[in-house]
Design a protein around this motif. Structure first.
Motif, PDB file in Angstrom:
ATOM      1  N   LYS A 166      12.148   9.055   4.303  1.00  0.00           N
ATOM      2  CA  LYS A 166      11.995  10.923   4.672  1.00  0.00           C
ATOM      3  C   LYS A 166      10.193  10.971   4.894  1.00  0.00           C
ATOM      4  N   ALA A 167       9.309  10.188   4.357  1.00  0.00           N
ATOM      5  CA  ALA A 167       7.752   9.885   4.916  1.00  0.00           C
ATOM      6  C   ALA A 167       7.244   8.711   4.737  1.00  0.00           C
ATOM      7  N   VAL A 168       6.213   9.085   5.282  1.00  0.00           N
ATOM      8  CA  VAL A 168       5.660   8.204   5.647  1.00  0.00           C
ATOM      9  C   VAL A 168       3.514   7.781   5.427  1.00  0.00           C
ATOM     10  N   GLY A 169       3.079   7.120   4.761  1.00  0.00           N
ATOM     11  CA  GLY A 169       1.368   7.594   4.767  1.00  0.00           C
ATOM     12  C   GLY A 169       0.802   5.632   4.555  1.00  0.00           C
ATOM     13  N   LEU A 170      -0.402   5.890   4.992  1.00  0.00           N
ATOM     14  CA  LEU A 170      -1.105   4.432   5.177  1.00  0.00           C
ATOM     15  C   LEU A 170      -2.121   4.306   3.510  1.00  0.00           C
ATOM     16  N   ALA A 171      -2.050   3.500   2.947  1.00  0.00           N
ATOM     17  CA  ALA A 171      -1.298   3.239   1.396  1.00  0.00           C
ATOM     18  C   ALA A 171      -3.033   2.723   1.183  1.00  0.00           C
ATOM     19  N   TYR A 172      -3.710   2.728   0.494  1.00  0.00           N
ATOM     20  CA  TYR A 172      -5.469   2.204   0.177  1.00  0.00           C
ATOM     21  C   TYR A 172      -6.169   1.152   0.559  1.00  0.00           C
ATOM     22  N   ASP A 173      -4.760   0.057   0.341  1.00  0.00           N
ATOM     23  CA  ASP A 173      -5.053  -1.246   1.184  1.00  0.00           C
ATOM     24  C   ASP A 173      -4.928  -1.800   2.165  1.00  0.00           C
ATOM     25  N   ASN A 174      -4.438  -0.641   3.055  1.00  0.00           N
ATOM     26  CA  ASN A 174      -4.047  -0.736   3.919  1.00  0.00           C
ATOM     27  C   ASN A 174      -2.547  -1.559   4.437  1.00  0.00           C
ATOM     28  N   ASN A 175      -1.747  -0.854   3.401  1.00  0.00           N
ATOM     29  CA  ASN A 175      -0.153  -1.180   3.686  1.00  0.00           C
ATOM     30  C   ASN A 175       0.430   0.179   3.917  1.00  0.00           C
ATOM     31  N   VAL A 176       1.644  -0.099   4.062  1.00  0.00           N
ATOM     32  CA  VAL A 176       2.032   1.583   4.484  1.00  0.00           C
ATOM     33  C   VAL A 176       2.628   2.035   3.151  1.00  0.00           C
ATOM     34  N   TRP A 177       2.728   3.162   2.618  1.00  0.00           N
ATOM     35  CA  TRP A 177       3.657   3.483   2.267  1.00  0.00           C
ATOM     36  C   TRP A 177       4.181   4.606   3.002  1.00  0.00           C
ATOM     37  N   VAL A 178       6.072   3.738   1.625  1.00  0.00           N
ATOM     38  CA  VAL A 178       7.552   4.635   2.188  1.00  0.00           C
ATOM     39  C   VAL A 178       7.973   5.641   1.247  1.00  0.00           C
ATOM     40  N   TYR A 179       8.788   6.900   1.553  1.00  0.00           N
ATOM     41  CA  TYR A 179       9.818   7.207   0.719  1.00  0.00           C
ATOM     42  C   TYR A 179      10.908   6.836   0.857  1.00  0.00           C
ATOM     43  N   ASP A 180      11.461   5.779   0.760  1.00  0.00           N
ATOM     44  CA  ASP A 180      12.794   6.025   1.129  1.00  0.00           C
ATOM     45  C   ASP A 180      13.916   6.889  -0.256  1.00  0.00           C
ATOM     46  N   GLU A 181      14.653   7.730   0.856  1.00  0.00           N
ATOM     47  CA  GLU A 181      15.153   8.669   0.500  1.00  0.00           C
ATOM     48  C   GLU A 181      16.181   8.163  -0.100  1.00  0.00           C
ATOM     49  N   LEU A 182      17.416   7.237   0.375  1.00  0.00           N
ATOM     50  CA  LEU A 182      18.064   7.040  -0.332  1.00  0.00           C
ATOM     51  C   LEU A 182      18.147   5.872  -1.398  1.00  0.00           C
ATOM     52  N   ASP A 183      17.651   5.067  -1.778  1.00  0.00           N
ATOM     53  CA  ASP A 183      17.052   4.363  -2.954  1.00  0.00           C
ATOM     54  C   ASP A 183      16.437   5.495  -4.014  1.00  0.00           C
ATOM     55  N   ALA A 184      15.678   7.080  -3.439  1.00  0.00           N
ATOM     56  CA  ALA A 184      14.446   7.617  -4.074  1.00  0.00           C
ATOM     57  C   ALA A 184      13.481   6.715  -4.789  1.00  0.00           C
ATOM     58  N   ARG A 185      13.073   5.985  -4.125  1.00  0.00           N
ATOM     59  CA  ARG A 185      11.869   5.206  -4.377  1.00  0.00           C
ATOM     60  C   ARG A 185      10.741   4.864  -3.176  1.00  0.00           C
ATOM     61  N   LEU A 186       9.673   4.770  -4.126  1.00  0.00           N
ATOM     62  CA  LEU A 186       8.241   4.732  -2.849  1.00  0.00           C
ATOM     63  C   LEU A 186       8.004   3.368  -2.570  1.00  0.00           C
ATOM     64  N   LYS A 187       8.062   2.649  -1.716  1.00  0.00           N
ATOM     65  CA  LYS A 187       8.188   1.398  -1.259  1.00  0.00           C
ATOM     66  C   LYS A 187       6.480   1.219  -0.949  1.00  0.00           C
ATOM     67  N   ARG A 188       5.768   0.105  -0.643  1.00  0.00           N
ATOM     68  CA  ARG A 188       4.748  -0.324  -0.174  1.00  0.00           C
ATOM     69  C   ARG A 188       5.358  -1.420   1.119  1.00  0.00           C
ATOM     70  N   ILE A 189       4.872  -1.509   1.811  1.00  0.00           N
ATOM     71  CA  ILE A 189       5.397  -2.440   2.593  1.00  0.00           C
ATOM     72  C   ILE A 189       4.064  -2.703   3.298  1.00  0.00           C
ATOM     73  N   ALA A 190       4.113  -4.225   3.764  1.00  0.00           N
ATOM     74  CA  ALA A 190       2.993  -4.412   4.694  1.00  0.00           C
ATOM     75  C   ALA A 190       2.672  -4.404   6.007  1.00  0.00           C
ATOM     76  N   ASP A 191       2.131  -5.118   6.780  1.00  0.00           N
ATOM     77  CA  ASP A 191       2.271  -5.669   8.074  1.00  0.00           C
ATOM     78  C   ASP A 191       2.748  -5.403   8.689  1.00  0.00           C
ATOM     79  N   ASP A 192       3.544  -6.974   8.136  1.00  0.00           N
ATOM     80  CA  ASP A 192       4.440  -8.223   9.008  1.00  0.00           C
ATOM     81  C   ASP A 192       5.624  -7.596   8.073  1.00  0.00           C
ATOM     82  N   GLY A 193       5.843  -5.875   7.710  1.00  0.00           N
ATOM     83  CA  GLY A 193       7.588  -5.207   7.316  1.00  0.00           C
ATOM     84  C   GLY A 193       7.946  -5.920   6.154  1.00  0.00           C
ATOM     85  N   SER A 194       7.393  -6.623   5.509  1.00  0.00           N
ATOM     86  CA  SER A 194       8.015  -6.782   4.410  1.00  0.00           C
ATOM     87  C   SER A 194       7.302  -5.929   3.263  1.00  0.00           C
ATOM     88  N   LEU A 195       8.330  -6.241   1.686  1.00  0.00           N
ATOM     89  CA  LEU A 195       8.231  -5.264   0.833  1.00  0.00           C
ATOM     90  C   LEU A 195       7.241  -5.763  -0.061  1.00  0.00           C
TER      91      LEU A 195
END
Length: 160
Positions: free
Chosen positions: A87-116
């Motif tokens: 639903k929403a995406v934003g840059l994290a303080y450590d240059n990873n990516v924050w993602v709000y996964d609406e299906l899981d209702a969780r905020l997830k931090r994703i690395a540049d390689d796509g790993s959780l």
């Protein structure tokens, strides 16, 4: 037309043709991102770090990372992490990516390689209902600010 700005005074304008333009503080055109056909309509642009601009395509659940010249540096396919409704995406303080996964209702931090890297508790356990987040803005290592249509949420649950 939609726009955002970075902390250097540059303005990023998204026009009707899905073209992203970077304008300097004086209004001069500095760069153009014109790859408008590959992933569909741009949903959001996060320019909180002018050296790493995030472009999110909701239809393809894909995040593109651009450099300061709006050249593609990296592509993250969130579907590879089984994130199907970001639903929403934003840059994290450590240059990873924050993602709000609406299906899981969780905020997830994703690395540049796509790993959780990390994820929050299910928000449905924290609130009466899952929040309807539209924007994520990271305010530093101990605070994430997220907005939704009817208010503001501040979270420190992901602090390290």
């Amino acid at each position: 037309m939609d726009f955002t700005a970075d902390n250097l005074g540059n303005i990023y304008v998204l026009n009707r043709d899905n073209q992203l333009k970077k304008l300097g503080p004086n209004g001069d055109s500095l760069a153009v991102f014109n790859d408008v056909r590959r992933y569909g309509k741009i949903a959001t642009v996060d320019a909180t770090n002018p050296l790493k601009i995030l472009v999110y395509y909701r239809e393809f659940t894909t995040v593109i990372e651009l450099d300061r010249f709006l050249n593609i540096v990296n592509t993250i396919d969130l579907r590879k992490q089984n994130i199907l409704q970001a639903k929403a995406v934003g840059l994290a303080y450590d240059n990873n990516v924050w993602v709000y996964d609406e299906l899981d209702a969780r905020l997830k931090r994703i690395a540049d390689d796509g790993s959780l890297v990390d994820q929050s508790t299910d928000f449905r356990q924290l609130f009466d209902a899952a929040p309807d987040l539209t924007v994520i803005r990271d305010q530093g290592a101990s605070s994430i600010s997220m907005t939704r249509r009817k208010g503001y949420i501040s979270s420190t649950t992901m602090a390290h």
